[in-house]
Write a protein that holds these residues in place. Structure first.
Motif, PDB file in Angstrom:
ATOM      1  N   ALA A  12       0.751  -1.494   0.259  1.00  0.00           N
ATOM      2  CA  ALA A  12      -0.010  -0.224  -0.113  1.00  0.00           C
ATOM      3  C   ALA A  12       1.056   1.194   0.010  1.00  0.00           C
ATOM      4  CB  ALA A  12      -0.811  -0.277   1.035  1.00  0.00           C
ATOM      5  N   GLU A  43       0.862   4.780  -2.558  1.00  0.00           N
ATOM      6  CA  GLU A  43      -0.010   5.903  -3.106  1.00  0.00           C
ATOM      7  C   GLU A  43       1.461   6.622  -3.239  1.00  0.00           C
ATOM      8  OE1 GLU A  43      -2.234   6.311   0.705  1.00  0.00           O
ATOM      9  OE2 GLU A  43      -1.511   4.157   1.710  1.00  0.00           O
ATOM     10  N   ARG A  88      -5.646   0.727  -5.542  1.00  0.00           N
ATOM     11  CA  ARG A  88      -6.558   0.424  -4.449  1.00  0.00           C
ATOM     12  C   ARG A  88      -8.210  -0.583  -3.915  1.00  0.00           C
ATOM     13  NH1 ARG A  88      -4.282   6.062  -2.894  1.00  0.00           N
ATOM     14  NH2 ARG A  88      -6.034   5.484  -0.789  1.00  0.00           N
ATOM     15  N   GLY A 140      -8.072  -3.023  -1.210  1.00  0.00           N
ATOM     16  CA  GLY A 140      -9.038  -2.091  -0.436  1.00  0.00           C
ATOM     17  C   GLY A 140     -10.067  -3.830   0.438  1.00  0.00           C
ATOM     18  N   LYS A 181      -9.142   0.326   6.887  1.00  0.00           N
ATOM     19  CA  LYS A 181      -7.732   0.589   6.275  1.00  0.00           C
ATOM     20  C   LYS A 181      -7.958   0.557   4.398  1.00  0.00           C
ATOM     21  CE  LYS A 181      -4.082  -1.317   8.409  1.00  0.00           C
ATOM     22  NZ  LYS A 181      -2.622  -1.663   9.169  1.00  0.00           N
ATOM     23  N   ARG A 200     -10.436   3.303   3.061  1.00  0.00           N
ATOM     24  CA  ARG A 200      -9.347   4.298   2.766  1.00  0.00           C
ATOM     25  C   ARG A 200      -9.216   3.957   1.332  1.00  0.00           C
ATOM     26  NH1 ARG A 200      -3.921   5.374   2.926  1.00  0.00           N
ATOM     27  NH2 ARG A 200      -3.611   3.609   4.441  1.00  0.00           N
ATOM     28  N   HIS A 201      -8.690   2.915   1.522  1.00  0.00           N
ATOM     29  CA  HIS A 201      -8.534   2.293  -0.162  1.00  0.00           C
ATOM     30  C   HIS A 201      -9.766   2.366  -1.318  1.00  0.00           C
ATOM     31  CE1 HIS A 201      -3.668   1.866   0.854  1.00  0.00           C
ATOM     32  NE2 HIS A 201      -4.529   1.217   2.123  1.00  0.00           N
TER      33      HIS A 201
END
Length: 754
Positions: A441, A445, A459, A463, A474, A477-478
């Motif tokens: 990740a 990013e 992403r 996720g 987490k 967010r993704h």
């Protein structure tokens, strides 16, 4: 400081085996001047005297008609301290194993103390794999006895070897049996008992294949004082030499602890796997055998049985380390490593190589590895497909170039990640796949920024993987990033955007944010109905989720409507799956059908609970009977398409068992509960929240029989619930409702009249 006098010469002197009178005189003179050798000689002479005492047996006597209140049926066997009879107890009426002290009323003090301590030891233990004590007493003639559970079975080595009507156990079956034995010994250790004489002949296996550990006659209680401990054999050797740890073989009483039993368990395991003893001490002089045990490491069992896996061999050899500090420090640690082996986790018995850890990682985490593998398949397929696309469709050249850049970027990032330093190189044995995901990740990013759609694709995959491991923050967010990028670049009325909206809604659902989840899932459902064919897996997914949401929010009518529609769609999709070329996709469609069958059945059980609370017995039973065929079909589908040993199949056994228990069909419910527990134990190990809950469910069912006075089922319920609580306290938050439920059940069992 020790002197150079060879220990074997002292043994020969203590035993009276020296033929040379001059050498005998020299050793005698040396011992008078050397405190170290004098102390060793005292221990050796005490050992010889005590072994002689234990070996003195009274002359054989005729089979008695009765002993105390027990009618004697036959003699089962005898050992150094006692004779064991099969006997009939009248109240309650049952057959028992009756152990009577050797020597009868003339038995010496040492023998009586050891016999009494075996009774005390067994009274501490209440475990399905340890023979239980029922009663104890002294006859009018002063003869000590105790009655215990009569175990029908064969000794461990005979069971493993097989017989005329059954083949020898496979290596995996032997490891599973050893795991059960280790767990029982760990239970004994937790209650302050060291067995000190573990060997195959002291472990019987019942016709059902379950082990029963016997003969705690030379066990040691961890909380007894030194004076009592030394009564075991006055500082001497205790146990059976072929399975003794070096500290036991040396007669070093002060060094004996739970690790001595770990060594003996290793010796038992070695014999079961290699077909021979770890040390060939039979027919050897005592001092030679002791020296061999203390100084010669056992050979790799694979030398004698090449079919033994390297991991299993490493586990056994670690248990047989001569230095206690290098062994597993508890029987629980040994059990954990056996469980790791059986569940494809990296074992702790050796420094694992990178290739070895990766092999176990793939076997254990098929879902996230499958997700990553899918990306590589997409990359490979796209590389071939994009060239053809560009040549055929010149007017879509820009789209093709964008897709090529997208997949080249995915390929570059993932290739770079997998060529990076080994994520396990730190040597942290608890490193998990989440460490790999976190590293990936961060890399994505920081490095994937030139094409937002590339970042969204990666992403989204991250996720979904975080969600599979319940890392919901987490995952959110993704998935939120992916959703916003796709809506911005592709528009909301796009199937990829709809999928991202749905995926984020599913995560919020699992986080308990139900209103936020409903808004997203309803929006995804509306978009899918507009953009996709009427019979499509994505539409069925949305309906299934909406039905679950409504059930949780108490809207049973909406839940039944949505789940029924989802069921109808998934039946159609399963029927059409026969035309699909991919076995995996066919299995996924049938598993999805099983999921909705289960969800609708659970809704009917919830409706039944509401009806029962309202006093409507007719509606209660009607709702439960509506659930019955749904659970049965779901179990059949998962058994067929996922396999009997899959955790999802275990889930169906558990849920079907709950329904049958509600209906009063207790025997059938117990069968499904036991099947669920067996599958989860094999697939996930005992230290898992799902397995612990399955233990609790079975314990709760058995507790109802305990209330009716069934002592055996009470003991099993107490053992299962205690184990469940132990694991739940390790794995769950302190205020988790599962912990509260397990504590309440244990308290209830403890307070009920025995």
């Amino acid at each position: 400081m020790s002197c150079p006098m060879p220990r074997e010469r002292l043994w020969e002197y203590a035993h009276g085996e020296l033929d040379d009178a001059r050498e005998t005189a020299d050793i005698c003179a040396h011992v008078e001047q050397c405190p170290h050798c004098a102390a060793q000689l005292d221990e050796m002479r005490s050992l010889v005297a005590d072994l002689d005492d234990l070996g003195d047996a009274p002359p054989p006597r005729a089979l008695p008609e009765s002993i105390g209140p027990y009618r004697i049926l036959r003699k089962l066997g005898e050992g150094g301290m006692g004779v064991v009879f099969e006997a009939q107890q009248e109240t309650p009426r049952r057959r028992v194993a009756l152990k009577v002290i050797r020597g009868g009323w003339i038995a010496g003090e040492l023998r009586v103390r050891l016999f009494q301590r075996e009774m005390q030891t067994l009274a501490r233990l209440n475990h399905p794999a340890i023979a239980a004590i029922y009663d104890a007493g002294v006859t009018d003639e002063g003869e000590h006895y105790f009655a215990m559970e009569l175990v029908e079975g064969v000794c461990l080595s005979d069971h493993v070897a097989g017989g005329e009507d059954r083949p020898p156990l496979r290596i995996r079956q032997r490891a599973e049996l050893l795991l059960e034995i280790c767990e029982a010994i760990s239970y004994a250790h937790q209650r302050g008992v060291i067995h000190r004489d573990l060997k195959p002949s002291n472990i019987l296996v019942t016709p059902a294949g379950r082990p029963k550990i016997l003969d705690f006659g030379v066990s040691r209680l961890l909380d007894e004082d030194d004076r009592q401990t030394k009564l075991s054999l006055a500082g001497g050797m205790v146990g059976t030499l072929a399975y003794m740890s070096p500290e036991q073989a040396r007669g070093a009483t002060d060094e004996i602890d739970v690790r001595s039993d770990v060594y003996a368990l290793g010796g038992v395991a070695y014999e079961l796997l290699a077909g021979r003893l770890a040390h060939d001490v039979l027919q050897r002089p005592l001092h030679v055998a002791v020296e061999m045990i203390c100084s010669q490491p056992p050979a790799d069992p694979r030398q004698f049985n090449p079919s033994v896996p390297r991991e299993l061999s490493a586990i056994v050899l670690k248990a047989l380390e001569a230095e206690p500090a290098r062994r597993y420090q508890t029987a629980a640690e040994l059990a954990d490593d056996l469980r790791r082996y059986l569940t494809n986790h990296p074992i702790l018995a050796r420094p694992p190589s990178t290739v070895y850890r990766l092999r176990k990682f793939v076997a254990r985490h098929t879902l996230p590895v499958g997700l990553l593998a899918a990306i590589f398949l997409i990359v490979s397929a796209s590389a071939a497909g994009l060239g053809a696309l560009a040549s055929r469709l010149a007017d879509e050249r820009n789209v093709a170039r964008r897709e090529a850049r997208k997949f080249q970027e995915i390929n570059r990032v993932l290739t770079g990640f997998l060529e990076a330093p080994d994520p396990w190189r730190r040597g942290d044995r608890d490193t998990r796949v989440l460490d790999v995901l976190d590293a990936m990740a961060r890399r994505i990013e920081s490095e994937v920024g030139r094409d937002p759609l590339v970042a969204a694709a990666l992403r989204s995959t991250l996720g979904a993987t975080y969600r599979a491991f319940s890392e919901y923050d987490k995952a959110e967010r993704h998935l939120r990033f992916a959703m916003l990028q796709r809506i911005k670049l592709l528009g909301e009325r796009n199937t990829e955007s709809a999928r991202s909206i749905s995926e984020l809604g599913e995560v919020l659902f699992e986080m308990g944010r139900l209103e936020d989840a409903r808004r997203l899932i309803e929006r995804a459902y509306a978009l899918r109905r507009e953009l996709l064919p009427a019979v499509h897996p994505d539409i069925a997914d949305s309906l299934n989720s909406l039905g679950l949401l409504s059930k949780l929010q108490g809207d049973f009518a909406s839940a039944e409507r949505d789940l029924s529609q989802a069921l109808d769609l998934r039946r159609k999709l399963a029927d059409r799956a026969a035309d699909l070329p991919d076995d995996r996709e066919r299995a996924e469609r049938h598993n999805a059908l099983a999921q909705t069958l289960n969800n609708l059945a659970a809704l009917y059980r919830a409706q039944a609970a509401t009806a029962r609370a309202a006093g409507d017995a007719g509606a209660w039973r009607a709702a439960l009977e509506r659930a019955r065929p749904l659970y049965a079909e779901a179990l059949e589908l998962r058994s067929k398409w996922l396999g009997e040993a899959h955790p999802e199949t275990a889930k169906m056994h558990n849920n079907y068992g709950k329904l049958l228990r509600d209906l009063g069909e207790r025997a059938a419910a117990e069968e499904h509960y036991r099947a669920s527990l067996a599958i989860l134990t094999a697939a996930l190990g005992q230290r898992h929240a799902y397995t612990a809950r399955a233990m609790y469910n079975l314990a709760e069912l058995l507790a109802e029989d305990a209330e009716a006075g069934d002592a055996a089922r009470r003991r099993e319920a107490e053992t299962l619930c205690a184990k469940a609580l132990t694991f739940q306290q390790e794995l769950l938050a302190a205020d988790h409702p599962h912990i509260r439920a397990s504590r309440a059940l244990l308290d209830r069992l403890a307070n009920e009249p025995k």
